[in-house]
Design a protein around this motif. Sequence first.
Motif, PDB file in Angstrom:
ATOM      1  N   GLU A 113      -4.767   7.573  11.562  1.00  0.00           N
ATOM      2  CA  GLU A 113      -4.674   6.556  10.522  1.00  0.00           C
ATOM      3  C   GLU A 113      -4.485   5.142  11.053  1.00  0.00           C
ATOM      4  O   GLU A 113      -4.435   4.189  10.276  1.00  0.00           O
ATOM      5  CB  GLU A 113      -3.513   6.890   9.579  1.00  0.00           C
ATOM      6  CG  GLU A 113      -3.700   8.184   8.817  1.00  0.00           C
ATOM      7  CD  GLU A 113      -2.650   8.372   7.734  1.00  0.00           C
ATOM      8  OE1 GLU A 113      -1.841   7.453   7.527  1.00  0.00           O
ATOM      9  OE2 GLU A 113      -2.663   9.429   7.095  1.00  0.00           O
ATOM     10  N   SER A 114      -4.372   4.964  12.358  1.00  0.00           N
ATOM     11  CA  SER A 114      -4.037   3.652  12.914  1.00  0.00           C
ATOM     12  C   SER A 114      -5.072   2.591  12.563  1.00  0.00           C
ATOM     13  O   SER A 114      -4.721   1.450  12.248  1.00  0.00           O
ATOM     14  CB  SER A 114      -3.880   3.751  14.433  1.00  0.00           C
ATOM     15  OG  SER A 114      -5.088   4.231  15.025  1.00  0.00           O
ATOM     16  N   LYS A 115      -6.335   2.941  12.582  1.00  0.00           N
ATOM     17  CA  LYS A 115      -7.394   1.969  12.276  1.00  0.00           C
ATOM     18  C   LYS A 115      -7.319   1.519  10.825  1.00  0.00           C
ATOM     19  O   LYS A 115      -7.400   0.318  10.526  1.00  0.00           O
ATOM     20  CB  LYS A 115      -8.769   2.589  12.567  1.00  0.00           C
ATOM     21  CG  LYS A 115      -9.922   1.619  12.392  1.00  0.00           C
ATOM     22  CD  LYS A 115     -11.245   2.267  12.792  1.00  0.00           C
ATOM     23  CE  LYS A 115     -12.396   1.295  12.627  1.00  0.00           C
ATOM     24  NZ  LYS A 115     -13.706   1.915  12.996  1.00  0.00           N
ATOM     25  N   ASP A 116      -7.146   2.472   9.900  1.00  0.00           N
ATOM     26  CA  ASP A 116      -7.047   2.115   8.479  1.00  0.00           C
ATOM     27  C   ASP A 116      -5.806   1.269   8.212  1.00  0.00           C
ATOM     28  O   ASP A 116      -5.857   0.309   7.433  1.00  0.00           O
ATOM     29  CB  ASP A 116      -7.007   3.381   7.619  1.00  0.00           C
ATOM     30  CG  ASP A 116      -8.342   4.108   7.587  1.00  0.00           C
ATOM     31  OD1 ASP A 116      -9.370   3.465   7.872  1.00  0.00           O
ATOM     32  OD2 ASP A 116      -8.347   5.316   7.304  1.00  0.00           O
ATOM     33  N   ASN A 117      -4.691   1.613   8.859  1.00  0.00           N
ATOM     34  CA  ASN A 117      -3.467   0.842   8.669  1.00  0.00           C
ATOM     35  C   ASN A 117      -3.634  -0.599   9.142  1.00  0.00           C
ATOM     36  O   ASN A 117      -3.135  -1.534   8.518  1.00  0.00           O
ATOM     37  CB  ASN A 117      -2.300   1.506   9.405  1.00  0.00           C
ATOM     38  CG  ASN A 117      -1.895   2.827   8.776  1.00  0.00           C
ATOM     39  OD1 ASN A 117      -2.210   3.095   7.627  1.00  0.00           O
ATOM     40  ND2 ASN A 117      -1.204   3.660   9.541  1.00  0.00           N
ATOM     41  N   TRP A 118      -4.327  -0.774  10.260  1.00  0.00           N
ATOM     42  CA  TRP A 118      -4.552  -2.132  10.778  1.00  0.00           C
ATOM     43  C   TRP A 118      -5.391  -2.943   9.788  1.00  0.00           C
ATOM     44  O   TRP A 118      -5.113  -4.121   9.531  1.00  0.00           O
ATOM     45  CB  TRP A 118      -5.244  -2.069  12.130  1.00  0.00           C
ATOM     46  CG  TRP A 118      -5.340  -3.423  12.804  1.00  0.00           C
ATOM     47  CD1 TRP A 118      -4.446  -3.961  13.671  1.00  0.00           C
ATOM     48  CD2 TRP A 118      -6.384  -4.387  12.623  1.00  0.00           C
ATOM     49  NE1 TRP A 118      -4.858  -5.214  14.055  1.00  0.00           N
ATOM     50  CE2 TRP A 118      -6.036  -5.509  13.425  1.00  0.00           C
ATOM     51  CE3 TRP A 118      -7.552  -4.427  11.871  1.00  0.00           C
ATOM     52  CZ2 TRP A 118      -6.838  -6.646  13.499  1.00  0.00           C
ATOM     53  CZ3 TRP A 118      -8.347  -5.562  11.927  1.00  0.00           C
ATOM     54  CH2 TRP A 118      -8.000  -6.656  12.737  1.00  0.00           C
ATOM     55  N   LYS A 119      -6.404  -2.322   9.226  1.00  0.00           N
ATOM     56  CA  LYS A 119      -7.264  -3.031   8.263  1.00  0.00           C
ATOM     57  C   LYS A 119      -6.473  -3.468   7.033  1.00  0.00           C
ATOM     58  O   LYS A 119      -6.644  -4.574   6.529  1.00  0.00           O
ATOM     59  CB  LYS A 119      -8.426  -2.127   7.838  1.00  0.00           C
ATOM     60  CG  LYS A 119      -9.491  -1.945   8.904  1.00  0.00           C
ATOM     61  CD  LYS A 119     -10.605  -1.041   8.389  1.00  0.00           C
ATOM     62  CE  LYS A 119     -11.696  -0.863   9.425  1.00  0.00           C
ATOM     63  NZ  LYS A 119     -12.773   0.048   8.932  1.00  0.00           N
ATOM     64  N   ILE A 120      -5.605  -2.568   6.534  1.00  0.00           N
ATOM     65  CA  ILE A 120      -4.810  -2.900   5.349  1.00  0.00           C
ATOM     66  C   ILE A 120      -3.863  -4.056   5.651  1.00  0.00           C
ATOM     67  O   ILE A 120      -3.739  -5.005   4.873  1.00  0.00           O
ATOM     68  CB  ILE A 120      -4.020  -1.664   4.873  1.00  0.00           C
ATOM     69  CG1 ILE A 120      -4.973  -0.595   4.343  1.00  0.00           C
ATOM     70  CG2 ILE A 120      -3.010  -2.052   3.798  1.00  0.00           C
ATOM     71  CD1 ILE A 120      -4.329   0.756   4.125  1.00  0.00           C
ATOM     72  N   ASP A 177       1.616   7.761   5.812  1.00  0.00           N
ATOM     73  CA  ASP A 177       1.840   7.630   4.378  1.00  0.00           C
ATOM     74  C   ASP A 177       3.084   8.412   3.953  1.00  0.00           C
ATOM     75  O   ASP A 177       3.554   9.301   4.672  1.00  0.00           O
ATOM     76  CB  ASP A 177       0.609   8.087   3.596  1.00  0.00           C
ATOM     77  CG  ASP A 177       0.371   9.587   3.689  1.00  0.00           C
ATOM     78  OD1 ASP A 177       1.092  10.332   2.996  1.00  0.00           O
ATOM     79  OD2 ASP A 177      -0.517  10.010   4.447  1.00  0.00           O
ATOM     80  N   GLN A 200      -5.974  -7.395   6.016  1.00  0.00           N
ATOM     81  CA  GLN A 200      -7.057  -7.723   5.093  1.00  0.00           C
ATOM     82  C   GLN A 200      -6.894  -9.110   4.493  1.00  0.00           C
ATOM     83  O   GLN A 200      -7.850  -9.726   4.032  1.00  0.00           O
ATOM     84  CB  GLN A 200      -7.138  -6.692   3.973  1.00  0.00           C
ATOM     85  CG  GLN A 200      -5.909  -6.658   3.074  1.00  0.00           C
ATOM     86  CD  GLN A 200      -5.948  -5.461   2.128  1.00  0.00           C
ATOM     87  OE1 GLN A 200      -6.820  -4.616   2.242  1.00  0.00           O
ATOM     88  NE2 GLN A 200      -5.030  -5.408   1.203  1.00  0.00           N
ATOM     89  N   HIS A 245       0.830  -1.206   0.000  1.00  0.00           N
ATOM     90  CA  HIS A 245       0.000   0.000   0.000  1.00  0.00           C
ATOM     91  C   HIS A 245       0.867   1.260   0.000  1.00  0.00           C
ATOM     92  O   HIS A 245       0.602   2.205  -0.754  1.00  0.00           O
ATOM     93  CB  HIS A 245      -0.901  -0.033   1.232  1.00  0.00           C
ATOM     94  CG  HIS A 245      -1.829   1.138   1.351  1.00  0.00           C
ATOM     95  ND1 HIS A 245      -2.847   1.386   0.457  1.00  0.00           N
ATOM     96  CD2 HIS A 245      -1.886   2.148   2.267  1.00  0.00           C
ATOM     97  CE1 HIS A 245      -3.499   2.480   0.807  1.00  0.00           C
ATOM     98  NE2 HIS A 245      -2.932   2.968   1.898  1.00  0.00           N
TER      99      HIS A 245
END
Length: 502
Positions: free
Chosen positions: A475-482, A383, A485, A351
Amino acid sequence: MNEIITAAIKESTMEKVHILADAAKYDVACTSSGVDRKGKEDMLGNAKACGICHSFAADGRCISLLKILLTNHCIYDCKYCINRKSNDVPRAEFEPDELCQLTIEFYKRNYIEGLFLSSGVIKNPTYTMERMCEVLYLLRTKYRFNGYIHIKTIPGASDDLLAVAGYLADRVSVNMELPTVESLKKLAPNKSFSSILNPMSKVQSTIAAHRLAIGEDAKMSRANGNNYLSNNIFKTAFNPFGSKIEQNGEAAKLLGLEKDLPAVSSKLILPGRDAVLSKADKLYRAFAPAGQSTQMIIGATPETDFDLVRTTQALYQTYDLKRVFFSAYIPINEDSALPAIGTPPPLLREHRLYQADFLLRYYGFQANELLSEEMPNFRKDIDPKCDWALRNLGMFPVEVETADYETLLRVPGIGPKSAQRIITSRRYGHLDYDALKRFGVVLKRAHYFITCMGKLMYPVKIEENTIYTGLTSMESKDNWKIAHQNDNYVQLSLFDAGMSFA
């Protein structure tokens, strides 16, 4: 009896579809078409420049193309590949006409809008490429298919077949697979960089000649500094290909093309085959109008992000690629040279590399601005653009009322469209933060780095630790999901279990 034979044929075809579609799932280069072509009388389908894709898997992979292999038989033994000859996996192969019929039937049922065709190597590269070109030619002539086609060429095939593929397909891929000579020798000893880069160069030259022939710029639109051979210093500063990078002389020869686009004759005889593919008319087509792309596997070899980004920049500058794709390596083979089976694929790293790729292509960044020998890998928690901004806080805050377009592009949360809207709108009056939000600026990132009429959005101290804490918590939540996944990743099917395409 005829019904029994027909049912057996359909069952055999379905078995091939399951084997060969599953074998193709590790190739990520299924994207929007990049070409706008209207429907034609007596032909089936079209292509839209805005993208032919309707839906995506959780990891961003497009599922609206029939992504399939002509065969998963292969004479090579690349260590990272599920289809290597030493693996004991189910094998199958389509006949060219059989795959054409399948594509058309799926298209008519609205399962797909185009075809992405790849293949294992059978007998030799030229023979394999002949079979793939036969599929494309039958689709364009016998089946009158006018939709989007993306073909992954076979390194080592003849130049004639490469030309045929370019004229019949919309996009051509010549996959590098691995970013350095050393890694290629280690994991794919049957392949060489010359067999990959030579066809890539020829495709680039021919695309440039066709663009000039129709009155367009020879190179594709890209940010300043990352256009085709635009940076002369680059040639001596970094060379990942193991040979001197020089401007290709093939392009100069091709510039003498007449205005009429070269034709693919309907009497085309594929080299090495006796059969003549017949059709009364000629196909007048641009050469690879959606450009060419390549793919690199990440995580199978020890290259740093800096190595990958520099190689990516080199490919854009030297071969004017449309896209460079990154594929997080999923451990599927037992081999001492590879990560152990069960090792999580580096999805968050993939990503970050895609984010860096956009900075190279559209934001005017250079590889050595994003990373260095001292800092060779991207941070996982923020990012690349935010990371760069934190390392260059002396440039901020930026006043949106006066900053030029290039400076606005450097602000986290501001993209090319929102930057252009800011430039246009401020001619007619002052801007405020509500207006910036309407323009598409992501204020939760941008507010740390901009002022409007001299004022910050919030009273925030322009200090690295303070901003870093705010960005990472956001951004921690989005990073964990990526990163996770892949836990529930399943290769999506074109049809439900038991569904028939009869």
